[in-house]
Motif scaffolding. Structure first.
Motif, PDB file in Angstrom:
ATOM      1  N   LEU A   1      24.993  60.713  27.774  1.00 26.96           N
ATOM      2  CA  LEU A   1      25.719  61.481  26.762  1.00 26.96           C
ATOM      3  C   LEU A   1      26.553  62.520  27.481  1.00 26.96           C
ATOM      4  CD1 LEU A   1      26.370  62.575  23.897  1.00 26.96           C
ATOM      5  CD2 LEU A   1      24.321  64.024  24.129  1.00 26.96           C
ATOM      6  N   ALA A   2      27.865  62.477  27.283  1.00 20.73           N
ATOM      7  CA  ALA A   2      28.762  63.490  27.839  1.00 20.73           C
ATOM      8  C   ALA A   2      29.085  64.486  26.732  1.00 20.73           C
ATOM      9  CB  ALA A   2      30.036  62.851  28.366  1.00 20.73           C
TER      10      ALA A   2
ATOM     11  N   GLU B   1      34.244  65.188  17.804  1.00 21.07           N
ATOM     12  CA  GLU B   1      33.035  65.781  17.237  1.00 21.07           C
ATOM     13  C   GLU B   1      32.142  64.673  16.690  1.00 21.07           C
ATOM     14  OE1 GLU B   1      34.238  68.607  14.296  1.00 21.07           O
ATOM     15  OE2 GLU B   1      34.506  70.207  15.766  1.00 21.07           O
ATOM     16  N   VAL B   2      30.853  64.795  16.960  1.00 23.12           N
ATOM     17  CA  VAL B   2      29.880  63.795  16.537  1.00 23.12           C
ATOM     18  C   VAL B   2      28.745  64.508  15.818  1.00 23.12           C
ATOM     19  CG1 VAL B   2      28.350  61.935  17.285  1.00 23.12           C
ATOM     20  CG2 VAL B   2      30.471  62.382  18.536  1.00 23.12           C
TER      21      VAL B   2
ATOM     22  N   ILE C   1      23.769  61.853  17.624  1.00 25.10           N
ATOM     23  CA  ILE C   1      23.274  62.267  18.943  1.00 25.10           C
ATOM     24  C   ILE C   1      21.768  62.037  19.031  1.00 25.10           C
ATOM     25  CG2 ILE C   1      22.993  64.217  20.517  1.00 25.10           C
ATOM     26  CD1 ILE C   1      25.877  63.223  20.259  1.00 25.10           C
ATOM     27  N   ALA C   2      21.041  62.381  17.982  1.00 26.94           N
ATOM     28  CA  ALA C   2      19.589  62.215  17.994  1.00 26.94           C
ATOM     29  C   ALA C   2      19.191  60.752  18.156  1.00 26.94           C
ATOM     30  CB  ALA C   2      18.992  62.784  16.713  1.00 26.94           C
TER      31      ALA C   2
ATOM     32  N   PHE D   1      19.467  68.768  24.254  1.00 24.76           N
ATOM     33  CA  PHE D   1      18.059  68.392  24.355  1.00 24.76           C
ATOM     34  C   PHE D   1      17.326  68.660  23.046  1.00 24.76           C
ATOM     35  CE2 PHE D   1      18.243  69.434  29.162  1.00 24.76           C
ATOM     36  CZ  PHE D   1      18.724  68.168  29.440  1.00 24.76           C
ATOM     37  N   ALA D   2      17.681  69.754  22.378  1.00 14.82           N
ATOM     38  CA  ALA D   2      17.023  70.094  21.113  1.00 14.82           C
ATOM     39  C   ALA D   2      17.354  69.068  20.032  1.00 14.82           C
ATOM     40  CB  ALA D   2      17.440  71.490  20.666  1.00 14.82           C
ATOM     41  N   ILE D   3      18.578  68.549  20.059  1.00 17.32           N
ATOM     42  CA  ILE D   3      18.974  67.551  19.061  1.00 17.32           C
ATOM     43  C   ILE D   3      18.336  66.203  19.373  1.00 17.32           C
ATOM     44  CG2 ILE D   3      20.933  66.275  18.123  1.00 17.32           C
ATOM     45  CD1 ILE D   3      22.636  68.802  18.635  1.00 17.32           C
TER      46      ILE D   3
END
Length: 337
Positions: free
Chosen positions: A214-215, A254-255, A260-261, A292-294
């Motif tokens: 993931l960039a 934007e995503v 992302i999760a 990381f939290a997502i």
């Protein structure tokens, strides 16, 4: 910078006192004596230029353009450059940068009046944003009338063309600049060195399992990220990675957090800024922690695995090849033991 690059391109035919369109040049009588290797004809962004002599009063935009000229040993031709405080300098270049007059306190070229007063005979940049009349900048047409042809690196001639970036364009740019400035041997030497480094890195990772990457440029939702088209995506692929957003046909976008999760990255590449337009920016560790939290159940989050990549490497220029090597070493360290 990505947001600036999404501005509409003022794509106008160029000419200049040091460079004339090839169709006009053919009708222009040649001087009695001509510098060796000239005239030189090149194409860029659909425009054809013929140079009768090397430029001597060059203005550069966003720093990767200046980096590329410095790599070719052309710092003595540069009479003005924009501010670069976003991320780290390449080795040995800060001292050269400091000796060149600053013409803008931001990464953008100065406003029209200042730009036209500089007497430039060549302008090198990697985004059409600095030539947008709506932003108060000198257009390509106005710079043409002032005798300053414009060259854009990486084929970033429009937002659509950004999505088509290929690493080969960097070698084309270096060869073109070598011809324009009358230093083709320097350009070929640099191309040979860079191609050897690129080929070595891609060979080392060719048969290894792809690492899911993931960039990200930060954000808690939506997340600023790099999709499956354009420069950053190509850096990932060449380095033995697989972009988890490969299906998102965009460069910088934007995503939503849910995407992302669900992406389950094994590693992150985090855009690193020091400042942007003079303002402090979230650090790479902070942006990594947001991701990381997502994606808290991902391998990347469990291992806290990320690479801080200077944002200048994510814009066209000489350091793109260096970035491929750096990312490959990060994703596949065992291949470089």
């Amino acid at each position: 910078m990505r947001r600036f690059a999404l501005l509409l391109l003022s794509a106008l035919a160029l000419a200049g006192c040091g460079a004339q369109p090839a169709t006009q040049q053919a009708a222009t009588p040649q001087p009695a004596t001509q510098q060796a290797g000239f005239p030189v004809t090149i194409e860029n962004c659909g425009r054809t230029y013929t140079f009768d002599k090397p430029p001597t009063r060059v203005v550069t935009g966003y720093h990767p353009a200046l980096e590329t000229l410095l790599a070719l040993g052309l710092q003595d031709r540069v009479v003005g450059r924009t501010n670069f405080s976003e991320s780290a300098f390449l080795p040995g270049q800060k001292e050269l940068y400091d000796k060149i007059p600053e013409i803008s306190p931001t990464i953008m070229l100065p406003q029209k009046e200042v730009m036209l007063s500089l007497g430039a005979d060549f302008v090198l940049d990697n985004s059409p944003a600095s030539f947008d009349a709506a932003g108060g900048y000198a257009t390509v047409e106005e710079l043409t009338a002032a005798g300053a042809p414009v060259y854009l690196l990486g084929g970033w001639c429009s937002p659509e063309k950004q999505l088509e970036f290929e690493i080969e364009q960097i070698f084309t740019d270096l060869r073109n600049l070598g011809a324009i400035f009358g230093v083709p041997d320097r350009a070929e030497k640099l191309i040979t060195e860079l191609r050897a480094r690129l080929d070595d890195a891609t060979r080392r990772v060719a048969d290894r399992p792809k690492v899911r990457v993931l960039a990200t440029d930060g954000g808690k939702g939506p997340v600023n990220a790099y999709g499956g088209a354009g420069l950053t995506n190509q850096l990932i692929e060449l380095a033995g990675g697989e972009n988890v957003l490969a299906d998102v046909k965009a460069d910088y976008t934007e995503v939503n957090a849910e995407t992302i999760a669900a992406a389950d990255p094994q590693a992150l590449i985090v855009s690193e800024y020091a400042t942007l337009r003079g303002e402090p920016m979230p650090t790479a560790p902070q942006k990594a922690e947001e991701a990381f939290a997502i994606a808290r159940n991902s391998t990347a989050a469990r291992e806290r695995r990320y690479l801080a990549l200077p944002v200048a490497a994510q814009h066209p220029g000489y350091r793109n090849v260096l970035a491929v090597v750096e990312i490959a070493e990060f994703l596949h360290p065992d291949a470089f033991d």
